[in-house]
Structure formats: C-alpha cells, structure tokens
Enzyme design. Sequence first.
Site, PDB file in Angstrom:
ATOM      1  N   ASP A 284       0.782  -1.231   0.000  1.00  0.00           N
ATOM      2  CA  ASP A 284       0.000   0.000   0.000  1.00  0.00           C
ATOM      3  C   ASP A 284       0.819   1.289   0.000  1.00  0.00           C
ATOM      4  O   ASP A 284       0.325   2.343   0.396  1.00  0.00           O
ATOM      5  CB  ASP A 284      -0.876  -0.009   1.262  1.00  0.00           C
ATOM      6  CG  ASP A 284      -0.044  -0.348   2.502  1.00  0.00           C
ATOM      7  OD1 ASP A 284       1.156  -0.040   2.495  1.00  0.00           O
ATOM      8  OD2 ASP A 284      -0.587  -0.949   3.451  1.00  0.00           O
TER       9      ASP A 284
ATOM     10  N   GLU B 205      -0.372  -9.230  -1.093  1.00  0.00           N
ATOM     11  CA  GLU B 205      -0.940  -8.660   0.140  1.00  0.00           C
ATOM     12  C   GLU B 205      -2.186  -7.833  -0.193  1.00  0.00           C
ATOM     13  O   GLU B 205      -2.417  -6.743   0.326  1.00  0.00           O
ATOM     14  CB  GLU B 205       0.081  -7.815   0.912  1.00  0.00           C
ATOM     15  CG  GLU B 205      -0.175  -7.819   2.406  1.00  0.00           C
ATOM     16  CD  GLU B 205       0.850  -7.036   3.201  1.00  0.00           C
ATOM     17  OE1 GLU B 205       1.782  -7.659   3.730  1.00  0.00           O
ATOM     18  OE2 GLU B 205       0.717  -5.798   3.313  1.00  0.00           O
TER      19      GLU B 205
ATOM     20  N   GLU C  58      -2.240   4.810   3.625  1.00  0.00           N
ATOM     21  CA  GLU C  58      -2.146   3.440   3.098  1.00  0.00           C
ATOM     22  C   GLU C  58      -3.491   2.781   2.855  1.00  0.00           C
ATOM     23  O   GLU C  58      -3.639   1.997   1.909  1.00  0.00           O
ATOM     24  CB  GLU C  58      -1.276   2.580   4.037  1.00  0.00           C
ATOM     25  CG  GLU C  58       0.210   2.941   4.036  1.00  0.00           C
ATOM     26  CD  GLU C  58       0.561   4.135   4.908  1.00  0.00           C
ATOM     27  OE1 GLU C  58      -0.341   4.645   5.633  1.00  0.00           O
ATOM     28  OE2 GLU C  58       1.716   4.576   4.883  1.00  0.00           O
TER      29      GLU C  58
ATOM     30  N   HIS D  62       6.538   4.879  13.289  1.00  0.00           N
ATOM     31  CA  HIS D  62       6.756   5.734  12.119  1.00  0.00           C
ATOM     32  C   HIS D  62       5.482   6.227  11.466  1.00  0.00           C
ATOM     33  O   HIS D  62       5.539   7.139  10.641  1.00  0.00           O
ATOM     34  CB  HIS D  62       7.599   4.997  11.067  1.00  0.00           C
ATOM     35  CG  HIS D  62       6.855   3.934  10.317  1.00  0.00           C
ATOM     36  ND1 HIS D  62       6.094   4.213   9.201  1.00  0.00           N
ATOM     37  CD2 HIS D  62       6.726   2.613  10.511  1.00  0.00           C
ATOM     38  CE1 HIS D  62       5.546   3.088   8.755  1.00  0.00           C
ATOM     39  NE2 HIS D  62       5.907   2.108   9.536  1.00  0.00           N
TER      40      HIS D  62
ATOM     41  N   ARG E 144       2.455   7.931   9.795  1.00  0.00           N
ATOM     42  CA  ARG E 144       2.208   9.344   9.546  1.00  0.00           C
ATOM     43  C   ARG E 144       1.158   9.917  10.501  1.00  0.00           C
ATOM     44  O   ARG E 144       1.326  10.998  11.056  1.00  0.00           O
ATOM     45  CB  ARG E 144       1.707   9.487   8.107  1.00  0.00           C
ATOM     46  CG  ARG E 144       2.294  10.612   7.333  1.00  0.00           C
ATOM     47  CD  ARG E 144       1.957  10.422   5.866  1.00  0.00           C
ATOM     48  NE  ARG E 144       3.124   9.951   5.148  1.00  0.00           N
ATOM     49  CZ  ARG E 144       3.966  10.747   4.511  1.00  0.00           C
ATOM     50  NH1 ARG E 144       3.760  12.039   4.462  1.00  0.00           N
ATOM     51  NH2 ARG E 144       5.016  10.246   3.881  1.00  0.00           N
TER      52      ARG E 144
ATOM     53  N   HIS F 221      13.459   4.988  13.004  1.00  0.00           N
ATOM     54  CA  HIS F 221      13.203   5.184  11.571  1.00  0.00           C
ATOM     55  C   HIS F 221      13.952   6.440  11.097  1.00  0.00           C
ATOM     56  O   HIS F 221      14.111   7.391  11.860  1.00  0.00           O
ATOM     57  CB  HIS F 221      11.682   5.354  11.405  1.00  0.00           C
ATOM     58  CG  HIS F 221      11.174   5.251   9.999  1.00  0.00           C
ATOM     59  ND1 HIS F 221      11.350   6.248   9.070  1.00  0.00           N
ATOM     60  CD2 HIS F 221      10.458   4.285   9.365  1.00  0.00           C
ATOM     61  CE1 HIS F 221      10.772   5.899   7.920  1.00  0.00           C
ATOM     62  NE2 HIS F 221      10.224   4.701   8.077  1.00  0.00           N
TER      63      HIS F 221
HETATM   64  C1  UD1 Z   1       6.622   4.751   3.869  1.00  0.00           C
HETATM   65  C2  UD1 Z   1       5.235   4.239   3.457  1.00  0.00           C
HETATM   66  C3  UD1 Z   1       4.599   3.471   4.602  1.00  0.00           C
HETATM   67  C4  UD1 Z   1       5.526   2.390   5.129  1.00  0.00           C
HETATM   68  C5  UD1 Z   1       6.863   2.995   5.482  1.00  0.00           C
HETATM   69  C6  UD1 Z   1       7.813   1.902   5.890  1.00  0.00           C
HETATM   70  C7  UD1 Z   1       3.967   5.650   1.911  1.00  0.00           C
HETATM   71  C8  UD1 Z   1       2.951   6.718   1.740  1.00  0.00           C
HETATM   72  N1  UD1 Z   1       4.341   5.358   3.152  1.00  0.00           N
HETATM   73  O1  UD1 Z   1       6.437   5.690   4.894  1.00  0.00           O
HETATM   74  O2  UD1 Z   1       3.414   2.859   4.140  1.00  0.00           O
HETATM   75  O3  UD1 Z   1       4.942   1.836   6.287  1.00  0.00           O
HETATM   76  O4  UD1 Z   1       7.397   3.658   4.320  1.00  0.00           O
HETATM   77  O5  UD1 Z   1       8.859   2.371   6.681  1.00  0.00           O
HETATM   78  O6  UD1 Z   1       4.432   5.136   0.920  1.00  0.00           O
HETATM   79  N2  UD1 Z   1      14.120   8.463   4.940  1.00  0.00           N
HETATM   80  C9  UD1 Z   1      15.484   8.441   4.780  1.00  0.00           C
HETATM   81  N3  UD1 Z   1      16.082   7.276   4.399  1.00  0.00           N
HETATM   82  C10 UD1 Z   1      15.395   6.127   4.193  1.00  0.00           C
HETATM   83  C11 UD1 Z   1      14.008   6.158   4.372  1.00  0.00           C
HETATM   84  C12 UD1 Z   1      13.373   7.334   4.736  1.00  0.00           C
HETATM   85  O7  UD1 Z   1      16.159   9.438   4.975  1.00  0.00           O
HETATM   86  O8  UD1 Z   1      15.998   5.100   3.880  1.00  0.00           O
HETATM   87  C13 UD1 Z   1      13.461   9.734   5.329  1.00  0.00           C
HETATM   88  C14 UD1 Z   1      13.428  10.761   4.176  1.00  0.00           C
HETATM   89  O9  UD1 Z   1      13.591  12.042   4.733  1.00  0.00           O
HETATM   90  C15 UD1 Z   1      12.012  10.592   3.631  1.00  0.00           C
HETATM   91  C16 UD1 Z   1      11.239  10.312   4.909  1.00  0.00           C
HETATM   92  O10 UD1 Z   1      12.103   9.472   5.684  1.00  0.00           O
HETATM   93  O11 UD1 Z   1      11.581  11.769   2.961  1.00  0.00           O
HETATM   94  C17 UD1 Z   1       9.882   9.662   4.755  1.00  0.00           C
HETATM   95  O12 UD1 Z   1       9.923   8.568   3.845  1.00  0.00           O
HETATM   96  P1  UD1 Z   1       8.570   8.117   3.070  1.00  0.00           P
HETATM   97  O13 UD1 Z   1       8.867   6.914   2.237  1.00  0.00           O
HETATM   98  O14 UD1 Z   1       7.985   9.301   2.392  1.00  0.00           O
HETATM   99  O15 UD1 Z   1       7.554   7.765   4.224  1.00  0.00           O
HETATM  100  P2  UD1 Z   1       7.569   6.699   5.370  1.00  0.00           P
HETATM  101  O16 UD1 Z   1       6.976   7.350   6.570  1.00  0.00           O
HETATM  102  O17 UD1 Z   1       8.892   6.058   5.467  1.00  0.00           O
HETATM  103  N1  UDP Z   2      12.443  -3.737  10.332  1.00  0.00           N
HETATM  104  C1  UDP Z   2      13.817  -3.777  10.086  1.00  0.00           C
HETATM  105  N2  UDP Z   2      14.634  -2.968  10.808  1.00  0.00           N
HETATM  106  C2  UDP Z   2      14.181  -2.135  11.770  1.00  0.00           C
HETATM  107  C3  UDP Z   2      12.785  -2.066  11.995  1.00  0.00           C
HETATM  108  C4  UDP Z   2      11.939  -2.886  11.250  1.00  0.00           C
HETATM  109  O1  UDP Z   2      14.279  -4.556   9.249  1.00  0.00           O
HETATM  110  O2  UDP Z   2      14.993  -1.440  12.398  1.00  0.00           O
HETATM  111  C5  UDP Z   2      11.558  -4.582   9.506  1.00  0.00           C
HETATM  112  C6  UDP Z   2      10.496  -5.380  10.229  1.00  0.00           C
HETATM  113  O3  UDP Z   2      10.972  -6.672  10.584  1.00  0.00           O
HETATM  114  C7  UDP Z   2       9.377  -5.466   9.207  1.00  0.00           C
HETATM  115  C8  UDP Z   2       9.537  -4.191   8.416  1.00  0.00           C
HETATM  116  O4  UDP Z   2      10.839  -3.704   8.649  1.00  0.00           O
HETATM  117  O5  UDP Z   2       9.605  -6.529   8.296  1.00  0.00           O
HETATM  118  C9  UDP Z   2       8.500  -3.198   8.858  1.00  0.00           C
HETATM  119  O6  UDP Z   2       8.795  -1.970   8.308  1.00  0.00           O
HETATM  120  P1  UDP Z   2       8.083  -0.650   8.758  1.00  0.00           P
HETATM  121  O7  UDP Z   2       7.603  -0.782  10.156  1.00  0.00           O
HETATM  122  O8  UDP Z   2       9.022   0.455   8.425  1.00  0.00           O
HETATM  123  O9  UDP Z   2       6.857  -0.562   7.737  1.00  0.00           O
HETATM  124  P2  UDP Z   2       5.374  -1.158   7.750  1.00  0.00           P
HETATM  125  O10 UDP Z   2       5.449  -2.621   7.932  1.00  0.00           O
HETATM  126  O11 UDP Z   2       4.633  -0.450   8.833  1.00  0.00           O
HETATM  127  O12 UDP Z   2       4.836  -0.783   6.410  1.00  0.00           O
END
Ligand code: UD1
Ligand code: UDP
Length: 365
Positions: free
Chosen positions: A96, A118, A132, A205, A207, A238
């Site tokens: 999602d 999924e 999501e 994490h 939103r 995160h």
């Molecule tokens: C996204 C997904 C969410 C998922 C989550 C997993 C959407 C709308 N949201 O949310 O469904 O649960 O990923 O973690 O797609 N950033 C870094 N490095 C990284 C990753 C993130 O610096 O490797 C920072 C960046 O500033 C980025 C921000 O995190 O802009 C947010 O990342 P984003 O993918 O937009 O949203 P998540 O909250 O991570």
């Molecule tokens: N996870 C990871 N490292 C971490 C925290 C989580 O590898 O430090 C893994 C966790 O086992 C799961 C996935 O990341 O498989 C979950 O990711 P996240 O919570 O970011 O996203 P969501 O599942 O809520 O979309």
Amino acid sequence: MKNVMIVIGTRPEAIKMAPVYHELRSRSTLRTTLVVTAQHREMLDQVLNALSLVPDADLDIMKNRQTINNIISAVLEKMPAVFESFKPDVLLVHGDTATTLASSLAAFHAGITVAHVEAGLRSWDKAAPFPEEVHRQMVDDIADIYFAPTTLSRANLLKEGKPEAAIHITGNTAIDALKLTVREDYSSPDLDWAAGSRLILLTAHRRENQGAPMLSVFRAIRRIIDDFPDVKAIYPVHLNPVVREAANAVFGSGNERVRLIEPLDVIDFHNFLKRSYMTLTDSGGIQEEAPSLNVPVLVARDVTERPEGISAGTLKLVGTDEENVYNAIAELLTNNELREKMAKAPNPYGDGLASKRIADILEAL
Ligand code: UD1
Ligand code: UDP
C-alpha cells in the site's frame, strides 16, 4: 517465456518481496526483473544487501522530507521508460505504499497486467493508516490478480465485487521472509547488553501518529523503564527526520536502560524480535512477524488492517494515549499468564509457502 517485473520502494516491500523474487528467479519458465523506486534509500539498501536482491533498474527518487505527491509524481514520470526497456507482461506490486499505487497506475496505463501481493487488507478507515488504507483500496481497483494473505482478506475483496477467480489465498510472504533471516545461533552486542532483562523492542513511524500521539507513546515507555528496573528497551529509530526529532525529544540519546540505535538490517531486526519479551509498534509488518516468533505485540494504533492477529490473541490494540499504553505494557509485565497466552497464540498469517504459491500461479497464467 513470461516477463514478470517486481517493483518495490520501501523497506517492508523489499522484505516481503525478497522470498517472492528468489522463488520467481528459480523458475525457468519466467524471466523476472526487479525495479526499485528507492522511495527509501538507506533502509531499502539495507534489505537489498542483507537478502541478496539485485535491482535491474533503480529510479533513485528519495528526497529528504518528501511528500506523498513527490513520490507518486516521480514514479509516474519514470516508470513508462522502465516498461519500455523491459517489456513486462505482469507487474507484481506489494501492499500500500506510494510506490505501489503509482507503479500500478503506470502499469495500468501501459496495458500491463497488475498482480497485487498482500491484497485485500482493510481497516475500513480512510484516516488510519493514512494514506495506506486508500492506497491499497485503489491498488485493488487497478489490479487484475489478487494474492490475498488470509481468508479474511479474500472476503474483503469479494465484498468489493472483485472477481472470485482472480483471488488466490497464499498466506503472507512476511512469514516466508523469516526463513531467510532467523538464526538459532544469532548474537549481537545489543542483545548481550539486554541479557538478563526483559526486552521491549520499540518501533514507530506512522504518519497519523507523528506529533502528539508518538510523543505520548514514547513518554509511556520512559515511565515503564523508570518503574520496572528489570526492563530494557531497544528502539531502532526510523530515518524519517520527523520521527527522529520526536524520539530525541523524549529519550535524548537514550539512558542506561533505553538504547536508541540506527535502523537494524532485517536479519538483525528479526533476531532481536525473536528474543524480545514484547514489542510495542505501529508497524504493519511487525504485526505479522511477531506472532510467528511467539512475541506479544502491543499495537500503538486505534485500528488495524490485520485483525487476524487480534482474533488469534497475539496482538492487542493499545492506541496512543500515554496512560493506556503504560497500563497495557505494565499489565504484560506483571501478568505472566497473559503474556504466555499472547506469546503462544497461533500465527494466523500463513505457513511460509506463500512465495511458492504465487510463483505457481504466475507460471500457470
Ligand atoms: C513509507 C510508506 C509506509 C511504510 C513505510 C515503511 C507511503 C505513503 N508510506 O512511509 O506505508 O509503512 O514507508 O517504513 O508510501 N528516509 C530516509 N532514508 C530512508 C528512508 C526514509 O532518509 O531510507 C526519510 C526521508 O527524509 C524521507 C522520509 O524518511 O523523505 C519519509 O519517507 P517516506 O517513504 O515518504 O515515508 P515513510 O513514513 O517512510
Ligand atoms: N524492520 C527492520 N529494521 C528495523 C525495523 C523494522 O528490518 O529497524 C523490519 C520489520 O521486521 C518489518 C519491516 O521492517 O519486516 C516493517 O517496516 P516498517 O515498520 O518500516 O513498515 P510497515 O510494515 O509499517 O509498512
């Protein structure tokens, strides 16, 4: 030979598509390509390295503090050229995220069959998880083939009028992924530090939890640490800067019984989870993994799209109110019978063979 393209953008998509990627690559009737949007950069690369995923194309779109619209527009802009180069018959998307929605839409516009791994998860609340819940509903409107993890997700799709013949119950590939990561002989300095204590593994994490809800969850944990001297907490924070600011505001750089650490790679995380007394999280994927590892999960949300774990007895929704979260953790720490019951509840998310079923269905198309 059928051309199957997998697209992933974030950490959880990579983890749950890794077993699918390896299974598809082992089938000689399929040509499988992997595209990463890199909606996440560092957290995605951690999974690619740990689980030996080698992208054929990398859109490299991540921006610091990106908006959902930034991601969607970048993916829509860049996917047509990728489709042109690799000419997939089927695009396989997961879950999602913004990557999932935008790449499915681009495939639909290009006349490519979309298969959704999924499929059918629903909270029935457009605000949670945001965005999501709406993304997954839209992806299911776009998709042609549905890999539903459970009978409930299948029923959700049927309720929405999706064709029965297109829906396949596979189990969740998160359970398959655990086979690639969990090791009996695993050790780490952080787990050595926690040895002899009851370990709470914390992640956050979402939103809709950013701001006041997240701060109140963190305050509850801090009070628990103060009140229960045999408890330690590990929190891999995160990389979202908004989350990091909240974590620093409540925990500073940690204290002698709370460790704030960088995101763990998936092998480390799954093994930390297996050795935890409980986990407190707003994550989606962790709600699926922990029941397989016999770890109780307190879910810092008001609703979940994974109610199977609640019915089974491993998950408990505790919301984000400080008092409620504190009380739910304290109850698990003081009521051993309850903790054991949650830990021993059956895993409702599958038998670890979901990827094999998905590959069989794609081969037979
Ligand atoms: C996204 C997904 C969410 C998922 C989550 C997993 C959407 C709308 N949201 O949310 O469904 O649960 O990923 O973690 O797609 N950033 C870094 N490095 C990284 C990753 C993130 O610096 O490797 C920072 C960046 O500033 C980025 C921000 O995190 O802009 C947010 O990342 P984003 O993918 O937009 O949203 P998540 O909250 O991570
Ligand atoms: N996870 C990871 N490292 C971490 C925290 C989580 O590898 O430090 C893994 C966790 O086992 C799961 C996935 O990341 O498989 C979950 O990711 P996240 O919570 O970011 O996203 P969501 O599942 O809520 O979309």
